[in-house]
Motif scaffolding. Structure first.
Motif, short mmCIF file in Angstrom:
data_model
loop_
_atom_site.label_atom_id
_atom_site.label_comp_id
_atom_site.label_asym_id
_atom_site.label_seq_id
_atom_site.Cartn_x
_atom_site.Cartn_y
_atom_site.Cartn_z
N ASP A 1 0.75 -1.46 0.24
CA ASP A 1 0.04 -0.05 0.10
C ASP A 1 0.93 1.36 0.13
O ASP A 1 0.77 2.05 0.83
CB ASP A 1 -0.96 -0.14 1.30
CG ASP A 1 -2.26 1.11 0.83
OD1 ASP A 1 -2.39 1.47 -0.35
OD2 ASP A 1 -2.80 1.13 1.83
N GLY A 2 1.54 1.32 -1.02
CA GLY A 2 2.39 2.62 -1.13
C GLY A 2 3.47 2.86 -0.39
O GLY A 2 3.88 2.25 0.36
N TYR A 3 3.61 4.55 -0.02
CA TYR A 3 4.76 4.97 0.73
C TYR A 3 4.25 4.70 2.18
O TYR A 3 5.10 4.62 2.97
CB TYR A 3 4.51 6.47 0.55
CG TYR A 3 5.24 6.82 -0.80
CD1 TYR A 3 6.51 6.41 -1.08
CD2 TYR A 3 4.60 7.59 -1.86
CE1 TYR A 3 7.31 6.85 -2.20
CE2 TYR A 3 5.19 7.81 -2.84
CZ TYR A 3 6.46 7.57 -3.27
OH TYR A 3 7.16 7.98 -4.56
N PHE A 4 2.93 4.49 2.39
CA PHE A 4 2.73 3.82 4.08
C PHE A 4 3.54 2.68 4.17
O PHE A 4 4.08 2.42 5.18
CB PHE A 4 1.20 3.90 4.07
CG PHE A 4 0.88 3.22 5.44
CD1 PHE A 4 1.05 4.14 6.65
CD2 PHE A 4 0.66 1.99 5.65
CE1 PHE A 4 0.72 3.77 7.96
CE2 PHE A 4 0.14 1.55 7.01
CZ PHE A 4 0.29 2.37 8.11
N PHE A 5 3.42 1.66 3.14
CA PHE A 5 4.24 0.46 3.51
C PHE A 5 5.61 0.68 3.55
O PHE A 5 6.52 0.01 3.99
CB PHE A 5 3.59 -0.68 2.51
CG PHE A 5 2.81 -1.40 3.08
CD1 PHE A 5 1.61 -0.96 3.73
CD2 PHE A 5 2.78 -2.86 2.79
CE1 PHE A 5 0.66 -1.65 4.05
CE2 PHE A 5 1.73 -3.55 3.16
CZ PHE A 5 0.55 -2.99 3.81
N ASP A 6 6.25 1.79 2.83
CA ASP A 6 7.61 1.87 2.82
C ASP A 6 8.24 2.52 4.03
O ASP A 6 9.32 2.49 4.31
CB ASP A 6 7.91 2.69 1.35
CG ASP A 6 9.42 2.83 1.34
OD1 ASP A 6 10.11 1.88 1.42
OD2 ASP A 6 9.79 4.22 0.84
N MET A 7 7.43 3.79 4.32
CA MET A 7 7.94 4.65 5.42
C MET A 7 7.42 4.36 6.75
O MET A 7 8.05 4.36 8.02
CB MET A 7 7.64 6.12 4.90
CG MET A 7 7.97 6.42 3.61
SD MET A 7 9.95 6.51 3.25
CE MET A 7 10.34 7.87 4.26
N ALA A 8 6.32 4.28 7.06
CA ALA A 8 5.57 3.75 8.23
C ALA A 8 6.31 2.92 8.89
O ALA A 8 6.31 2.87 10.24
CB ALA A 8 4.16 3.71 8.19
N PRO A 9 6.48 1.57 8.39
CA PRO A 9 7.07 0.48 9.21
C PRO A 9 8.21 0.90 10.09
O PRO A 9 8.61 0.38 11.31
CB PRO A 9 7.37 -0.63 8.17
CG PRO A 9 7.16 0.07 6.94
CD PRO A 9 6.46 1.23 7.09
N HIS A 10 9.20 1.90 9.84
CA HIS A 10 10.26 2.32 10.27
C HIS A 10 9.83 3.04 11.63
O HIS A 10 10.52 2.47 12.78
CB HIS A 10 10.98 3.56 9.49
CG HIS A 10 12.07 2.85 8.34
ND1 HIS A 10 12.96 2.18 9.00
CD2 HIS A 10 12.10 3.01 7.25
CE1 HIS A 10 13.69 1.83 7.81
NE2 HIS A 10 13.25 2.28 6.76
N THR A 11 8.81 3.83 11.40
CA THR A 11 8.38 4.33 12.94
C THR A 11 7.68 3.40 13.71
O THR A 11 7.71 3.31 15.21
CB THR A 11 7.44 5.32 12.42
OG1 THR A 11 7.99 6.36 11.46
CG2 THR A 11 7.21 6.34 14.02
N LEU A 12 6.73 2.53 13.36
CA LEU A 12 6.12 1.55 14.04
C LEU A 12 6.89 0.59 14.62
O LEU A 12 6.93 0.14 15.61
CB LEU A 12 5.04 0.76 12.97
CG LEU A 12 3.85 1.44 12.60
CD1 LEU A 12 3.02 0.67 11.51
CD2 LEU A 12 3.18 2.22 13.72
N ASP A 13 7.88 0.15 13.80
CA ASP A 13 8.96 -0.92 14.30
C ASP A 13 9.75 -0.08 15.60
O ASP A 13 10.01 -0.82 16.38
CB ASP A 13 9.89 -1.27 13.19
CG ASP A 13 10.87 -2.53 13.84
OD1 ASP A 13 10.35 -3.51 13.93
OD2 ASP A 13 12.05 -2.07 14.16
#
Length: 326
Positions: free
Chosen positions: A179-191
């Motif tokens: 699902d786009g940039y959310f899948f690319d960028m958000a996991p860094h923060t969530l992790d």
């Protein structure tokens, strides 16, 4: 293992500086071979990085008897395939983030590692960086007291390439990247929140495409609940005006707050009463090197890597919950 002998599947941009050089700069670690489907690019990479061998077929690299560790650095759509192939070949794996296309694929990869009795690591390299280690040190020192909540905001404009269907990057193509940039960028923060505050127990969200530049989500909002009882909110938007650009994570405790960034590495700010204290850290030349060092050390039996298939799968689970696919 005394010497970790790496093979990279997908020696693209991310491996040029962020990770690739670390594989041959760390003691007891060697980069033995790389694979790219384009032979000219594979040969060029090997020559520039002094890599002894290059391949155009991933199976050939996986089955090279000189290689005892595989780094999967392809887009997410092929993470599961190459990871499981390498594990079945009896080799541990370091796979780029996000770990896979969804949580279900992550579970397959974790199961494959367990069945093969091989180790699986994920490139959530912020867990190894001095910047986030300092945030954890501050939290563990109880400087802001019991953590109550966290607020995440990552907001940026769309690029010109994002707006042009003829040249759009693979990161906005659902069949390649999710699902786009959310899948690319958000996991860094969530992790990194999983690392700092413990597991996220539950999450809900709305994933929307509001600008219409591409088919995947461009604006995502979320609420989260940690096992500790703390709660969180998040907003990720990739089509904002320039003046709205923001990259902040604010953790509020009973005695103050800590504010830092996921990507821009501004000084960490601790607010307590009327006092604000700032903390700065040096960033390594190769940003993945501290985490890769822990992988080399674990495989040599002298340390433990903080980013595993199990922890990586937890982050994919939360992304799927936020986007409504789980």
């Amino acid at each position: 293992m005394d010497t970790i002998k790496w093979g990279i599947i997908g020696a693209g941009d991310v491996t040029e500086k962020k990770s690739g050089p670390a594989l041959y700069k760390i003691e007891h670690s060697e980069l033995m071979a790389i694979m790219r489907r384009d032979e000219a690019k594979a040969k060029d990479y090997a020559q520039r990085h002094n890599v002894p061998k290059y391949y155009t077929d991933a199976d050939d690299l996986i089955n090279d008897p000189e290689i005892n560790m595989i780094y999967v650095a392809t887009p997410p759509s092929s993470h599961k395939e190459y990871t499981i192939k390498a594990l079945l070949a009896g080799k541990p794996v370091y796979v780029e983030k996000p770990m896979a296309m969804d949580y279900a694929e992550c579970l397959e990869m974790v199961s494959a590692a367990d069945n093969a009795k091989q180790k699986l690591f994920v490139a959530y390299y912020r867990r190894g960086l001095p910047y986030f280690r300092k945030v954890k040190e501050l939290l563990d020192s109880n400087i802001i007291g019991k953590v109550l909540s966290v607020d995440v905001k990552y907001i940026r404009p769309a690029s010109e390439a994002d707006k042009d269907v003829n040249i759009q990057p693979w990161r906005v193509k659902k069949d390649i990247a999710g699902d786009g940039y959310f899948f690319d960028m958000a996991p860094h923060t969530l992790d990194i929140l999983d690392f700092l505050l413990g597991e996220i127990e539950d999450a809900k969200g709305y994933a929307c495409n509001l600008a219409g530049y591409y088919q995947v989500s461009d604006t995502v909002s979320a609420i989260m609940k940690f096992k500790s009882g703390a709660t969180g909110t998040g907003l990720w938007c990739f089509v904002s005006p320039e003046e709205a650009r923001q990259d902040t994570v604010t953790i509020m405790g009973m005695n103050g707050s800590i504010k830092f960034n996921t990507f821009s590495f501004q000084p960490i700010a601790v607010v307590s009463g009327h006092q604000v204290s700032y903390y700065e850290t040096d960033q390594p030349e190769h940003i993945q090197q501290p985490l890769i060092q822990t992988i080399v050390d674990e495989l040599r039996g002298i340390d433990t890597c903080p980013s595993t298939g199990v922890s990586g799968a937890r982050t994919s689970r939360i992304m799927d919950m936020i986007t409504g696919s789980l």
